[in-house]
Write a protein that holds these residues in place. Structure first.
Motif, PDB file in Angstrom:
ATOM      1  N   LYS A  66     -11.452  13.254  -7.821  1.00 33.31           N
ATOM      2  CA  LYS A  66     -11.629  14.600  -7.415  1.00 33.31           C
ATOM      3  C   LYS A  66     -10.650  15.006  -6.306  1.00 33.31           C
ATOM      4  CE  LYS A  66     -15.438  17.717  -5.348  1.00 33.31           C
ATOM      5  NZ  LYS A  66     -16.592  17.896  -4.768  1.00 33.31           N
ATOM      6  N   LYS A  67     -10.414  14.096  -5.521  1.00 32.85           N
ATOM      7  CA  LYS A  67      -9.416  14.430  -4.554  1.00 32.85           C
ATOM      8  C   LYS A  67      -7.897  14.639  -5.264  1.00 32.85           C
ATOM      9  CE  LYS A  67     -11.266  12.434  -0.464  1.00 32.85           C
ATOM     10  NZ  LYS A  67     -10.788  11.209   0.568  1.00 32.85           N
ATOM     11  N   CYS A  68      -7.526  13.770  -6.053  1.00 28.41           N
ATOM     12  CA  CYS A  68      -6.466  13.754  -6.833  1.00 28.41           C
ATOM     13  C   CYS A  68      -6.295  14.939  -7.507  1.00 28.41           C
ATOM     14  CB  CYS A  68      -6.419  12.319  -7.817  1.00 28.41           C
ATOM     15  SG  CYS A  68      -4.788  12.362  -8.697  1.00 28.41           S
ATOM     16  N   PHE A  69      -7.020  15.460  -8.285  1.00 28.25           N
ATOM     17  CA  PHE A  69      -7.039  16.390  -9.182  1.00 28.25           C
ATOM     18  C   PHE A  69      -6.986  17.795  -8.507  1.00 28.25           C
ATOM     19  CE2 PHE A  69      -9.023  19.752 -12.361  1.00 28.25           C
ATOM     20  CZ  PHE A  69      -7.674  20.023 -13.006  1.00 28.25           C
ATOM     21  N   GLY A  70      -7.810  17.906  -7.273  1.00 25.39           N
ATOM     22  CA  GLY A  70      -7.822  19.024  -6.410  1.00 25.39           C
ATOM     23  C   GLY A  70      -6.480  19.335  -5.988  1.00 25.39           C
ATOM     24  N   PHE A  71      -5.651  18.144  -5.408  1.00 24.22           N
ATOM     25  CA  PHE A  71      -4.143  18.313  -5.181  1.00 24.22           C
ATOM     26  C   PHE A  71      -3.298  18.888  -6.283  1.00 24.22           C
ATOM     27  CE2 PHE A  71       0.178  16.617  -3.978  1.00 24.22           C
ATOM     28  CZ  PHE A  71       0.313  17.515  -2.827  1.00 24.22           C
ATOM     29  N   TRP A  72      -3.747  18.374  -7.665  1.00 23.02           N
ATOM     30  CA  TRP A  72      -2.833  18.937  -8.743  1.00 23.02           C
ATOM     31  C   TRP A  72      -3.097  20.430  -8.837  1.00 23.02           C
ATOM     32  CZ3 TRP A  72      -2.392  15.835 -13.749  1.00 23.02           C
ATOM     33  CH2 TRP A  72      -2.193  14.343 -13.442  1.00 23.02           C
ATOM     34  N   ALA A  73      -4.254  20.541  -8.700  1.00 19.86           N
ATOM     35  CA  ALA A  73      -4.829  22.240  -8.754  1.00 19.86           C
ATOM     36  C   ALA A  73      -4.012  23.172  -7.843  1.00 19.86           C
ATOM     37  CB  ALA A  73      -6.151  22.291  -8.826  1.00 19.86           C
ATOM     38  N   LYS A  74      -4.029  22.507  -6.445  1.00 18.70           N
ATOM     39  CA  LYS A  74      -3.366  23.280  -5.471  1.00 18.70           C
ATOM     40  C   LYS A  74      -1.787  23.382  -5.939  1.00 18.70           C
ATOM     41  CE  LYS A  74      -2.319  22.976  -0.579  1.00 18.70           C
ATOM     42  NZ  LYS A  74      -2.784  22.091   0.881  1.00 18.70           N
ATOM     43  N   LEU A  75      -1.107  22.472  -6.404  1.00 21.05           N
ATOM     44  CA  LEU A  75       0.348  22.465  -6.894  1.00 21.05           C
ATOM     45  C   LEU A  75       0.582  23.559  -8.023  1.00 21.05           C
ATOM     46  CD1 LEU A  75       1.523  18.786  -6.600  1.00 21.05           C
ATOM     47  CD2 LEU A  75       1.932  20.491  -4.840  1.00 21.05           C
ATOM     48  N   VAL A  94     -16.718  -2.182 -13.836  1.00 15.31           N
ATOM     49  CA  VAL A  94     -15.316  -2.748 -14.008  1.00 15.31           C
ATOM     50  C   VAL A  94     -14.714  -2.865 -12.515  1.00 15.31           C
ATOM     51  CG1 VAL A  94     -12.937  -2.870 -14.836  1.00 15.31           C
ATOM     52  CG2 VAL A  94     -14.836  -2.067 -16.350  1.00 15.31           C
ATOM     53  N   ARG A  95     -14.513  -4.168 -12.166  1.00 16.65           N
ATOM     54  CA  ARG A  95     -13.969  -4.469 -10.719  1.00 16.65           C
ATOM     55  C   ARG A  95     -12.362  -4.220 -10.604  1.00 16.65           C
ATOM     56  NH1 ARG A  95     -16.610  -6.442  -6.841  1.00 16.65           N
ATOM     57  NH2 ARG A  95     -17.854  -7.725  -8.083  1.00 16.65           N
ATOM     58  N   LYS A  96     -12.053  -2.775 -10.121  1.00 17.15           N
ATOM     59  CA  LYS A  96     -10.537  -2.614 -10.217  1.00 17.15           C
ATOM     60  C   LYS A  96     -10.057  -1.566  -9.103  1.00 17.15           C
ATOM     61  CE  LYS A  96     -11.031   1.213 -13.406  1.00 17.15           C
ATOM     62  NZ  LYS A  96     -10.335   2.354 -12.468  1.00 17.15           N
ATOM     63  N   TRP A  97      -8.858  -1.419  -8.678  1.00 17.67           N
ATOM     64  CA  TRP A  97      -8.454  -0.401  -7.882  1.00 17.67           C
ATOM     65  C   TRP A  97      -9.056   1.153  -8.626  1.00 17.67           C
ATOM     66  CZ3 TRP A  97      -4.414  -4.302  -8.005  1.00 17.67           C
ATOM     67  CH2 TRP A  97      -4.327  -4.667  -6.574  1.00 17.67           C
ATOM     68  N   THR A  98      -9.432   2.078  -7.811  1.00 21.48           N
ATOM     69  CA  THR A  98      -9.891   3.075  -8.669  1.00 21.48           C
ATOM     70  C   THR A  98      -9.679   4.102  -7.541  1.00 21.48           C
ATOM     71  OG1 THR A  98     -11.947   1.955  -9.658  1.00 21.48           O
ATOM     72  CG2 THR A  98     -11.725   4.395  -9.416  1.00 21.48           C
ATOM     73  N   SER A  99      -9.039   5.343  -8.000  1.00 23.92           N
ATOM     74  CA  SER A  99      -8.861   6.518  -7.357  1.00 23.92           C
ATOM     75  C   SER A  99      -9.913   7.555  -7.137  1.00 23.92           C
ATOM     76  CB  SER A  99      -7.396   7.441  -8.122  1.00 23.92           C
ATOM     77  OG  SER A  99      -8.092   8.191  -9.207  1.00 23.92           O
ATOM     78  N   ASP A 100      -9.898   8.269  -6.209  1.00 22.99           N
ATOM     79  CA  ASP A 100     -10.908   9.243  -5.814  1.00 22.99           C
ATOM     80  C   ASP A 100     -10.442  10.632  -6.978  1.00 22.99           C
ATOM     81  OD1 ASP A 100     -12.182  11.506  -5.035  1.00 22.99           O
ATOM     82  OD2 ASP A 100     -12.643  10.819  -3.082  1.00 22.99           O
ATOM     83  N   THR A 142       0.829  -1.313   0.010  1.00 26.22           N
ATOM     84  CA  THR A 142      -0.100  -0.064  -0.081  1.00 26.22           C
ATOM     85  C   THR A 142       0.754   1.479   0.078  1.00 26.22           C
ATOM     86  OG1 THR A 142      -0.124  -0.079   2.341  1.00 26.22           O
ATOM     87  CG2 THR A 142      -1.758  -1.108   1.198  1.00 26.22           C
ATOM     88  N   LYS A 143       2.190   1.099  -0.515  1.00 25.08           N
ATOM     89  CA  LYS A 143       3.018   2.174  -0.509  1.00 25.08           C
ATOM     90  C   LYS A 143       2.478   3.549  -1.253  1.00 25.08           C
ATOM     91  CE  LYS A 143       7.522   2.202  -0.389  1.00 25.08           C
ATOM     92  NZ  LYS A 143       8.858   1.900  -0.757  1.00 25.08           N
ATOM     93  N   VAL A 159      -3.484  13.324  -0.226  1.00 22.72           N
ATOM     94  CA  VAL A 159      -4.927  13.489  -0.080  1.00 22.72           C
ATOM     95  C   VAL A 159      -5.714  12.323   0.109  1.00 22.72           C
ATOM     96  CG1 VAL A 159      -4.882  15.951  -1.238  1.00 22.72           C
ATOM     97  CG2 VAL A 159      -5.310  13.711  -2.525  1.00 22.72           C
ATOM     98  N   LYS A 160      -5.072  11.225   0.174  1.00 24.47           N
ATOM     99  CA  LYS A 160      -5.627   9.817   0.377  1.00 24.47           C
ATOM    100  C   LYS A 160      -6.834   9.668  -0.711  1.00 24.47           C
ATOM    101  CE  LYS A 160      -3.137   9.317   4.027  1.00 24.47           C
ATOM    102  NZ  LYS A 160      -1.775   8.402   3.353  1.00 24.47           N
ATOM    103  N   ALA A 161      -6.336   9.860  -2.073  1.00 21.44           N
ATOM    104  CA  ALA A 161      -7.266   9.570  -3.180  1.00 21.44           C
ATOM    105  C   ALA A 161      -6.933   8.209  -4.000  1.00 21.44           C
ATOM    106  CB  ALA A 161      -6.678  10.444  -4.083  1.00 21.44           C
ATOM    107  N   LEU A 162      -5.938   7.357  -3.221  1.00 25.85           N
ATOM    108  CA  LEU A 162      -5.758   6.057  -3.751  1.00 25.85           C
ATOM    109  C   LEU A 162      -6.299   4.962  -2.576  1.00 25.85           C
ATOM    110  CD1 LEU A 162      -2.152   6.562  -5.055  1.00 25.85           C
ATOM    111  CD2 LEU A 162      -4.324   6.094  -6.581  1.00 25.85           C
ATOM    112  N   PRO A 163      -6.984   3.786  -3.174  1.00 21.84           N
ATOM    113  CA  PRO A 163      -7.696   3.025  -2.403  1.00 21.84           C
ATOM    114  C   PRO A 163      -6.812   1.923  -1.496  1.00 21.84           C
ATOM    115  CG  PRO A 163      -7.657   2.324  -4.707  1.00 21.84           C
ATOM    116  CD  PRO A 163      -6.715   3.613  -4.752  1.00 21.84           C
ATOM    117  N   TYR A 164      -7.317   1.535  -0.416  1.00 20.26           N
ATOM    118  CA  TYR A 164      -6.864   0.487   0.168  1.00 20.26           C
ATOM    119  C   TYR A 164      -7.641  -0.856  -0.019  1.00 20.26           C
ATOM    120  CZ  TYR A 164      -4.118   3.423   2.831  1.00 20.26           C
ATOM    121  OH  TYR A 164      -3.084   4.661   3.268  1.00 20.26           O
ATOM    122  N   GLY A 165      -7.330  -1.899   0.381  1.00 19.44           N
ATOM    123  CA  GLY A 165      -8.135  -3.298   0.198  1.00 19.44           C
ATOM    124  C   GLY A 165      -8.318  -3.626  -1.004  1.00 19.44           C
TER     125      GLY A 165
END
Length: 390
Positions: free
Chosen positions: A323-332, A315-321, A287-288, A295-301
């Motif tokens: 909105k959180k991810c892009f929000g951090f991009w925008a902040k940067l 589709v069953r897969k690991w999926t990011s959040d 889970t590195k 912003v904890k946009a990536l999934p556990y489990g």
């Protein structure tokens, strides 16, 4: 050729590719991509997202600090130049080529077709030509229209538009383009964004040249980057790598440190097959990337079915959040790939010690491989890159 919004979801080769599709599967509508939503959806758009896009034109004042100074943004934006020239040329018609629309043909299809007697030999030739033009990886898969966007985006008003391809396309050629390892090590920074932009500019040239070669042989070839369809399933099906928790394709040559482009064609080609090696089993215990995400946009489990509007449905897969991810991009005011930087597979596999680690990671000894990786992935200061200390 315009495709319907849904397609029979299950194919025999899905299991080999590690793709699990449910009866709720729906092809993705590109208008719901998080970057596109930032232009029309008030739940995503903000002053920060507007400043994010403006920073790529140096219209927004760059942040201060190591990795976010004017020369960092200057290098990042210069690295995007060739890609930007291509994507901007269809703006008057609402076609942002390479992103919201396929790249327009710059050459016609030759009136006489080169006879192809051996599709397997032709595939080997295409891979050789792709390498000649500068691609680092190349694989070929079938024209699986489940991964085509249900519609593309008209950038004049961000409305849905037909996602058309010439009829009779049979194969997808997928190319991988390696990102600079030393720059990736400086994520998050505007400087690191130069690694992304450089490969988009590289792939724009490479994908257009290879498509032109195919058209010169008398066959249809549509050059594509982020447009037209989801490249990750095509990359997996073409045997280039496996899907990971960090939403990336892990390849045995470069780990996750790649961008991908693709060509849709009716050139007779032998197709590659998925090559599962054990990345899924490693990601099950690692889970590195999720731990490192600010912003904890990536999934556990385990992989799950997502209901996020900006993710493909069914589709069953690991999926990011997203909105959180892009929000951090925008902040940067720049892209973030911390998850790429800290990934245990982010290694130089030309070195024996890293190939030995890869063998461990893809074996039942994966827990040992994860333990051996415990102290890797720290961020390098961008100033050390400017000083020539890579």
């Amino acid at each position: 050729m315009a495709y319907p919004s849904n397609h029979p979801p299950v194919r025999p080769e899905d299991a080999a590719a590690g793709i699990e599709i449910t009866e709720d599967f729906e092809r993705f509508t590109q208008r719901n991509d998080i970057f596109t939503r930032a232009f029309w959806d008030d739940r995503i758009r903000s002053k920060q997202t507007d400043a994010f896009f403006a920073s790529y034109r140096m219209e927004a004042t760059p942040r201060r600090g190591d990795g976010f100074n004017q020369r960092d943004f200057a290098l990042r934006n210069a690295s995007w130049l060739i890609s930007d020239l291509i994507s901007n040329r269809g703006g008057d018609s609402g076609r942002r080529e390479g992103f919201q629309s396929a790249i327009e043909n710059d050459t016609p299809v030759a009136p006489v077709q080169q006879e192809i007697e051996d599709p397997k030999a032709m595939s080997a030739e295409i891979k050789r030509i792709a390498t000649f033009f500068g691609a680092d990886l190349c694989g070929i898969t079938d024209m699986d229209d489940r991964w085509l966007y249900a519609s593309r985006v008209d950038t004049r008003d961000m409305s849905e538009a037909p996602n058309d391809l010439p009829p009779g396309m049979t194969s997808v050629i997928v190319m991988g383009h390696q990102m600079d390892e030393a720059l990736v090590a400086t994520y998050p920074s505007a400087l690191a964004g130069a690694a992304t932009g450089r490969e988009y500019s590289h792939e724009a040239a490479i994908v257009m040249q290879l498509a032109a070669y195919i058209r010169n042989l008398g066959y249809e070839a549509t050059a594509s980057m982020n447009d037209t369809g989801l490249v990750i399933p095509y990359a997996i099906k073409s045997g280039l790598g496996e899907y990971a928790r960090n939403q990336m394709v892990i390849t045995p040559e470069f780990g996750p440190r790649l961008r991908f482009s693709k060509i849709f064609t009716n050139l007779p080609l032998a197709q590659d097959t998925p090559k599962p090696r054990g990345v899924r089993a490693f990601c099950d215990i690692c889970t590195k990337c999720a731990d490192a995400c600010p912003v904890k946009a990536l999934p556990y489990g385990p992989p799950r079915i997502s209901t996020d509007r900006s993710a493909i449905q069914g589709v069953r897969k690991w999926t990011s959040d997203a909105k959180k991810c892009f929000g951090f991009w925008a902040k940067l005011s720049s892209d973030c790939a911390i998850c790429m930087r800290v990934c245990p597979f982010n290694r130089n596999f030309s070195q024996l010690r890293h190939r030995m680690w890869l063998w461990l990671a893809l074996s039942p000894l994966r827990k040992l491989a994860l333990w051996l990786d415990r102290n890797r992935g720290a961020r390098r200061r961008p100033a050390t890159w400017w000083a020539g200390k890579t």
